[in-house]
Each structure stands twice: as C-alpha cells, then as structure tokens.
Design an enzyme around this catalytic site. Structure first.
Site, short mmCIF file in Angstrom:
data_model
loop_
_atom_site.label_atom_id
_atom_site.label_comp_id
_atom_site.label_asym_id
_atom_site.label_seq_id
_atom_site.Cartn_x
_atom_site.Cartn_y
_atom_site.Cartn_z
N CYS A 87 0.84 -1.20 0.00
CA CYS A 87 0.00 0.00 0.00
C CYS A 87 0.88 1.25 0.00
CB CYS A 87 -0.98 -0.06 1.18
SG CYS A 87 -2.36 1.08 1.03
N HIS A 195 -3.48 -5.65 1.05
CA HIS A 195 -2.84 -5.87 2.36
C HIS A 195 -2.84 -7.35 2.74
CE1 HIS A 195 -2.47 -1.68 3.87
NE2 HIS A 195 -3.47 -1.45 3.04
N GLU A 197 -1.16 -8.74 4.98
CA GLU A 197 -1.03 -8.90 6.44
C GLU A 197 -2.38 -8.80 7.14
OE1 GLU A 197 -0.65 -6.20 4.84
OE2 GLU A 197 -0.97 -4.40 6.06
#
Lengths: 223, 101
Positions: A87, A195, A197
């Site tokens: 990002c 994302h 994660e």
C-alpha cells in the site's frame, strides 16, 4: 532458522503492527526499523508497511524517500534482499525508484476499503514464489491512491519480463492492465496495493495473505 | 563568533521569487477536479468544464542569475516537487526588487 523481518516505521505509518503480527504468527521474527536510522539491522527481509509516511505531504512516498533507512533498504535490495512494499509502502518504493511507475488517485473518485479477488500472475517474485500461477486470493484493499500507472514502454517491459505479480479480477481503482502488484527485474523487490497482512486469519475474513507472506519468510533461504 | 554572511550585493548573487505550479498530466485521474466540476451547477454555475486541481508551491531562491535559478528549479521539479510519471510543472521565476542587477 527463524527469518528476521524488518518492518520500516515512518512517522505516519499505521500498518506496522499488523505486519509484525502477521510475521510473528507465521513463525518469523519481526523487528522495527526506525526510519531515522540508516540500517536494516542485518534482517533477512524488509516490509515497508502501509499508512501515511510523513503525512503523505507533497505526494504519498515523496518525503519518505529521504528517510535515512531508505538508503539502507536500497542497498539491501541491490544485494538481492527481499523487500515488499504494501500500500503506502508500494508508493514509497516507486517514489524511491526501486520500482517503476506511480500510483495515481483511484478512478471513480472514491477511497476504497473492501476485499478484492487477486490472481497470482507469476511465481518469480519474493512474495509469490510459494503460490501458484492462476491462484485466486481474497485480500483487503484500503487506499485512495492505488491506481497504478506507467508509460507504455514500462508497461511493455513489465509484461515482457513477467514482472506483473498480481492482478485484480475485477479492477477496483482503474489500474493499468489490472495491476495490483509488480516486482523489479530480479523479483526480490515487490510492491502491491492490497494488504496480505490483513488476511492471515479466518477472524479477519481471509487467510489468503498467508501464502504471500510465507513466500516472503521463505525467500531468504531460496537466495 | 560566526562570520557574517556576505550580503547578496557583496556576493553578486540575486534573489528570485519562484512559483511552481504542479499539474496532473493529461489523462491522470483528478477526482478533486471532477468533484468540483460536478458540484458547481448545484450553485447555479453553468457551462463549466475542464476543472483541474493542482498544487501551488512558492519560495525564494538565491542564485547567480535567472538562467541558473531556472535550471535549479527545474532540477528540483524533476527530482522532488513533481512525480514526472503523473505530474507536470509550470515554473515562473522573477527577480525580487533590491537584488543587484
């Protein structure tokens, strides 16, 4: 051997704890790399996390490039060390010249906060080596400036060199050629808007980020 | 004791007022411009098109002459003030009054 992953922390980063938690949950050892120190502390891999580094002043990533840690990240990348920008981290890597092109504002006027389907396009990157080409992954996005763009020559080069790592199945932001993530020529530096994660637990709605981050954790042993 | 900095007159350098207008290149998404354009008719402003939103950066710059000031500003634009992939710059450089000619 446990992989040590350095997570860069700029003033204004806000996904560093998510990234560190994801690394830890996959058996890695996560350490903070403070932006003001010109070292990557001997880690095996680097994540440049999401957020608003230096407030996104001037442009996302424009000021972060001058943080002392970025010179160390650049040297680490040039030695073949795996580096992933997520990002805002992707924006930082393009501004720093580690990846080509730029992220312009989303087509369609809106900040996007949703979950999208991604297709793995290559396994020659540090982030996708453990995935399969054609694999579909559900991963969250959370951005206003995620509309990847580059000139026609750069796009042709990315295509010819198999450097488009991930594509959106249903392009949410107008990115050229549905690009969600790209890598450098060697494949060790990867930038993506989604994302991974935030997709490491069923509690978060998806575990599809796991295959990506596990690839990163395994990357140093592949070098 | 710090030595006094030479005045502009003594150094033979000049002070310039610089204005850099950063514009999105043609075809680059401009949601702020598009939103303003769609909003204006609600206030009764009709016939408006091509609204573009950019950035305006102003500063003073000391340089030997206008040509070298311009070269320096264009270098700044290329390396920092704009991202050439998505932005263009329009640079205006003007000598400030009181500078040695």
């Amino acid at each position: 051997m446990t992989t040590r992953v350095g997570v860069v922390l700029f003033p204004g980063s806000n996904c560093e704890l998510d990234a560190m938690e994801a690394v830890s949950s996959l058996g890695g050892d996560a350490v903070v790399l403070w932006h003001g120190e010109a070292t990557v502390q001997g880690v095996d891999a680097v994540i440049v996390p999401g957020g608003f580094a230096h407030g996104d002043y001037l442009r996302p990533g424009a000021i972060a490039r001058f943080s002392p840690v970025m010179a160390a990240v650049q040297a680490f990348a040039e030695e073949g060390g795996p580096v992933v920008g997520i990002c805002n981290g992707f924006q930082v890597l393009t501004e720093a010249g580690l990846l080509p092109g730029a992220l312009q504002k989303n087509a369609g006027l809106k900040f996007l906060c949703t979950t999208v389907d991604l297709r793995v396009e290559t396994t020659r990157s540090a982030l996708t080596a453990g995935a399969e080409v054609g694999q579909i992954l559900r991963v969250p996005i959370n951005h206003f400036e995620g509309n990847y763009t580059c000139d026609a020559d750069t796009l042709a080069l990315l295509q010819a060199e198999d450097r488009i790592v991930l594509r959106y199945l249903d392009n949410p932001n107008g990115s050229v050629d549905d690009i969600a993530g790209i890598c450098n020529a060697a494949g060790n530096v990867v930038g993506l808007m989604p994302h991974p994660e935030r997709a490491i637990s069923e509690l978060l709605g998806s575990v599809d980020g796991t295959v990506l981050l596990r690839s990163l954790l395994d990357a140093p042993s592949r070098v | 004791m710090v030595a006094a900095r030479p005045t502009l007159w003594e150094s033979g350098r000049m002070m310039f007022s610089v204005h850099v207008e950063v514009r999105l290149r043609p075809g680059i998404a401009d949601p702020a411009g598009a939103t303003i354009e769609r909003s204006l008719p609600h206030l009764g402003f009709e016939g408006i098109s091509g609204v573009q939103v950019g950035k305006s950066i102003r500063f003073s710059l000391e340089a030997a002459d206008e040509a070298s000031a311009r070269v320096e500003v264009e270098d700044m634009c290329r390396r920092f003030l704009t991202n050439p992939v998505i932005e263009d710059a329009v640079v205006a450089v003007e000598a400030l009054e009181g500078s040695p000619a």
